[in-house]
Design an enzyme around this catalytic site. Structure first.
Site, mmCIF file in Angstrom:
data_model
loop_
_atom_site.group_PDB
_atom_site.id
_atom_site.type_symbol
_atom_site.label_atom_id
_atom_site.label_comp_id
_atom_site.label_asym_id
_atom_site.label_seq_id
_atom_site.Cartn_x
_atom_site.Cartn_y
_atom_site.Cartn_z
ATOM 1 N N LYS A 174 0.843 -1.198 0.000
ATOM 2 C CA LYS A 174 0.000 0.000 0.000
ATOM 3 C C LYS A 174 0.879 1.249 0.000
ATOM 4 O O LYS A 174 1.725 1.419 0.875
ATOM 5 C CB LYS A 174 -0.917 -0.009 1.234
ATOM 6 N N ASP A 234 1.577 6.099 5.650
ATOM 7 C CA ASP A 234 0.592 5.194 5.054
ATOM 8 C C ASP A 234 1.084 4.534 3.764
ATOM 9 O O ASP A 234 0.331 3.844 3.093
ATOM 10 C CB ASP A 234 -0.729 5.947 4.816
ATOM 11 N N ASP A 280 -12.296 6.754 3.713
ATOM 12 C CA ASP A 280 -11.091 6.501 4.511
ATOM 13 C C ASP A 280 -10.650 5.043 4.420
ATOM 14 O O ASP A 280 -9.568 4.691 4.884
ATOM 15 C CB ASP A 280 -11.358 6.900 5.973
ATOM 16 N N ARG A 337 -7.540 -0.522 0.724
ATOM 17 C CA ARG A 337 -8.021 -1.755 0.097
ATOM 18 C C ARG A 337 -8.473 -1.499 -1.343
ATOM 19 O O ARG A 337 -8.421 -2.403 -2.170
ATOM 20 C CB ARG A 337 -9.153 -2.352 0.952
ATOM 21 N N ASP A 346 -2.718 10.131 4.015
ATOM 22 C CA ASP A 346 -4.117 9.720 4.141
ATOM 23 C C ASP A 346 -4.869 10.710 5.027
ATOM 24 O O ASP A 346 -4.786 10.661 6.248
ATOM 25 C CB ASP A 346 -4.185 8.302 4.743
ATOM 26 N N GLU A 359 -9.430 3.565 1.954
ATOM 27 C CA GLU A 359 -8.887 3.760 0.598
ATOM 28 C C GLU A 359 -7.818 2.743 0.235
ATOM 29 O O GLU A 359 -7.610 2.445 -0.939
ATOM 30 C CB GLU A 359 -8.330 5.183 0.468
ATOM 31 N N LYS A 419 -10.309 12.546 8.483
ATOM 32 C CA LYS A 419 -9.867 12.101 9.806
ATOM 33 C C LYS A 419 -9.724 13.297 10.734
ATOM 34 O O LYS A 419 -9.363 14.385 10.276
ATOM 35 C CB LYS A 419 -8.480 11.445 9.700
HETATM 36 N N1 BES Z 1 -4.316 4.229 6.901
HETATM 37 C C1 BES Z 1 -5.457 3.931 7.664
HETATM 38 C C2 BES Z 1 -5.208 2.854 8.728
HETATM 39 C C3 BES Z 1 -4.241 3.193 9.823
HETATM 40 C C4 BES Z 1 -4.681 3.761 11.009
HETATM 41 C C5 BES Z 1 -2.905 2.888 9.689
HETATM 42 C C6 BES Z 1 -3.795 4.022 12.028
HETATM 43 C C7 BES Z 1 -2.003 3.156 10.705
HETATM 44 C C8 BES Z 1 -2.463 3.725 11.880
HETATM 45 C C9 BES Z 1 -6.581 3.405 6.757
HETATM 46 O O1 BES Z 1 -6.611 3.942 5.484
HETATM 47 C C10 BES Z 1 -7.871 3.743 7.408
HETATM 48 O O2 BES Z 1 -8.158 4.892 7.515
HETATM 49 N N2 BES Z 1 -8.594 2.734 7.838
HETATM 50 C C11 BES Z 1 -9.865 2.923 8.450
HETATM 51 C C12 BES Z 1 -10.812 1.886 7.893
HETATM 52 C C13 BES Z 1 -12.247 2.132 8.221
HETATM 53 C C14 BES Z 1 -12.733 3.404 7.562
HETATM 54 C C15 BES Z 1 -13.063 0.949 7.752
HETATM 55 C C16 BES Z 1 -9.698 2.762 9.961
HETATM 56 O O3 BES Z 1 -8.899 1.929 10.388
HETATM 57 O O4 BES Z 1 -10.321 3.497 10.684
HETATM 58 ZN ZN ZN Z 2 -4.837 4.618 4.743
HETATM 59 MN MN MN Z 3 -7.753 5.706 5.359
#
Ligand code: BES
Ligand code: ZN
Ligand code: MN
Length: 510
Positions: free
Chosen positions: A276, A299, A358, A362, A281, A360, A288
């Site tokens: 990824k 990220d 968010d 996947r 992000d 994104e 966020k």
């Molecule tokens: N990049 C984030 C995940 C992340 C969070 C990585 C904290 C490292 C530290 C990812 O893109 C994300 O925002 N995931 C969301 C998914 C949700 C919207 C289903 C999450 O984990 O809140």
């Molecule tokens: Zn992310």
């Molecule tokens: Mn995200």
């Protein structure tokens, strides 16, 4: 950054700081001959005495050292260190460093401790004991190089410690080919881990998708057998990488798809590593809060790790084909951002309804995986991603989540991680939960409200594995990509997590 200069040389003219290795002593793993602590201490000192002999210390010095070691009660456990200053004498400082049972991990811990304790010394010499193995040298080198890493932008004072001399076992003028190979492996690991850390630490104003791709092209240039391909937004549109375009659409700094290929002659196995590469992000329209956004320059740590591992495989000329694929995009908030409710058509035709902008990672991985399955037809696919906050909730700061339907792949990855000194834990892919990914208008939704965030992301990715479902592993390394403080061979900030595990795994697979 430049790596420390570490080389083999004789102990002649030892001055400055000299490290002497202290084993834990005795066979402490067997219960039958339970050695007394006095016996253990004697075994430790016998080992120390051999090393000191090579520094030509006199009997009076040896007595001093014996008294000192007894006084500090040096246990020899890995990474434990006691310093003996010797003003006016040579060497003027002895560092007694524990190497425990002498396993590679013990030596890695010892190396990390030495790098930190000797960081203000101009030189350091490490006297290697007679029973030192190539694995020990690899561990020592990794610990020294990785723990002395630092990331600085702009003006910087050069580090004090620049050169480390490893003294080969007694009797040897030079290091054996085996020991030299151990150090060469450590160097390949260190160089690629440092690159992964540098990429991940880099602020996102500089780290655009185009910048990232350029930086990797530069690193790969001139290495025979290595090639890079970079697709820009126009090429992505022509070939149907619409999820990468959707995620990158809100940014003025357009997305890229980076492919780094190591293809040695005669290779039979082909492994695809997908990482990824979200260069920042924000969450997009589902923005966020600051607390969740402030570290989101990391990220792209999955992309950095697969690139690092592939460069290391090339540096070591491993006899298998490796392709690293990094979908690079900035998930920004802008007038052209993709929206909740949009439907994107991935490479290969699967459609995703956007429920949360968010989620994104996947989406871009879906495009990259479908491409790898259809166009590259590899023997195995491993993806690495900072995919969910839920992963860290489940497993904490240092352990990544491993998902795979293949016991063979899962076991071999876990073994590689264990020897490499990285941690992962296998999680389930519950089929029962997969229904929650159903959408009314598309093939899939990109996020759900049912909890199990890391697992649900893995189930979503599984939809892009095609005929390679059983040759696929997913590593959610959200938390382990970053260290809040220095710890062993990790420095504060980006860890380069995954480079070491992947390289080990590739070595074992080749
Ligand atoms: N990049 C984030 C995940 C992340 C969070 C990585 C904290 C490292 C530290 C990812 O893109 C994300 O925002 N995931 C969301 C998914 C949700 C919207 C289903 C999450 O984990 O809140
Ligand atoms: Zn992310
Ligand atoms: Mn995200």
């Amino acid at each position: 950054m430049l790596l420390l200069d570490i080389r083999f040389a004789t102990a002649r003219n030892a001055s400055g700081a000299v490290a002497v290795v202290v084993p834990a002593g005795g066979d402490t793993t067997s219960a039958s001959d339970d050695p007394s602590s006095a016996q253990l201490a004697a075994a430790r000192f016998a080992a120390v005495r051999l090393s000191l002999g090579r520094l030509k210390l006199g009997p009076a010095d040896l007595d001093d050292v014996t008294a000192f070691l007894a006084d500090v009660e040096h246990s020899g456990s890995a990474g434990t260190m006691h310093k003996l200053p010797r003003p006016g004498r040579r060497p003027d400082r002895l560092l007694f460093i524990g190497v425990g049972a002498g396993e590679e991990a013990d030596w890695r811990a010892a190396g990390a401790k030495l790098a930190k304790s000797a960081s203000s010394e101009p030189t350091l010499m490490v006297v290697l004991p007679d029973d030192v193995t190539p694995a020990a040298v690899r561990g020592l080198g990794e610990g020294l190089w990785l723990a002395s890493y630092r990331f600085r932008l702009g003006a910087d004072d050069p580090p004090a410690l620049r050169r480390i001399v490893l003294v080969p076992p007694s009797g040897a003028v030079a290091a054996s080919a085996d020991l030299a190979a151990g150090l060469a492996l450590a160097k390949a690991v260190a160089e690629s881990t440092v690159l992964a850390r540098d990429l991940t630490n880099m602020p996102s104003d500089e780290k655009t998708p185009a910048w990232f791709a350029k930086r990797v092209e530069k690193a790969a240039a001139g290495v025979p057998g290595l090639t890079t391909t970079v697709r820009d937004p126009k090429a992505l549109a022509e070939e149907g990488f619409n999820a990468i375009l959707a995620v990158g659409g809100g940014s003025t700094r357009g997305p890229r798809l980076l492919e780094l290929s190591w293809r040695p002659r005669g290779a039979r196995r082909h492994v695809v590593l997908i990482g990824k590469g979200i260069t920042f992000d924000t969450g997009g329209i589902c923005v966020k809060p600051l607390s969740g956004m402030k570290l989101m320059r990391k990220d792209m740590a999955g992309a950095a790790a697969v690139i690092g591992a592939t460069l290391a495989a090339a540096a070591l000329r491993l006899p298998l084909r490796v392709t690293a694929i990094a979908p690079l995009a900035e998930n920004a908030l802008g007038a052209d951002s993709f929206r909740p409710g949009d439907v994107v058509r991935h490479y290969g035709g699967t459609t995703s309804e956007i429920y949360n902008t968010d989620a994104e990672g996947r989406l871009v991985l879906g495009d990259a995986m479908a491409y790898a399955v259809r166009r590259l037809r590899p023997d195995a696919i491993i993806d690495l991603a900072t995919l969910t906050g839920a992963q860290g909730v489940a497993l904490g700061k240092r352990t990544a989540a491993l998902y795979s339907h293949s016991d063979t792949l899962a076991t071999s990855l876990a073994e590689a991680a264990a020897t490499a000194g990285e941690s992962m834990w296998r999680m389930p892919l519950h089929d029962d939960y997969a229904d929650a990914l159903d959408s009314d208008v598309a093939d899939l939704v990109n996020s759900t409200d049912i909890g199990a965030g890391s697992l649900m992301a893995a189930l979503y990715l599984r939809e892009f594995t095609g005929g390679l479902r059983d040759q696929w592993a997913h590593l959610d390394m959200s938390s382990s990509a970053w260290a809040d403080s220095a710890d062993g061979e990790l420095t504060k900030g980006a860890t380069g997590w995954g480079v070491r595990t992947l390289l080990r795994w590739l070595e074992a697979t080749a």
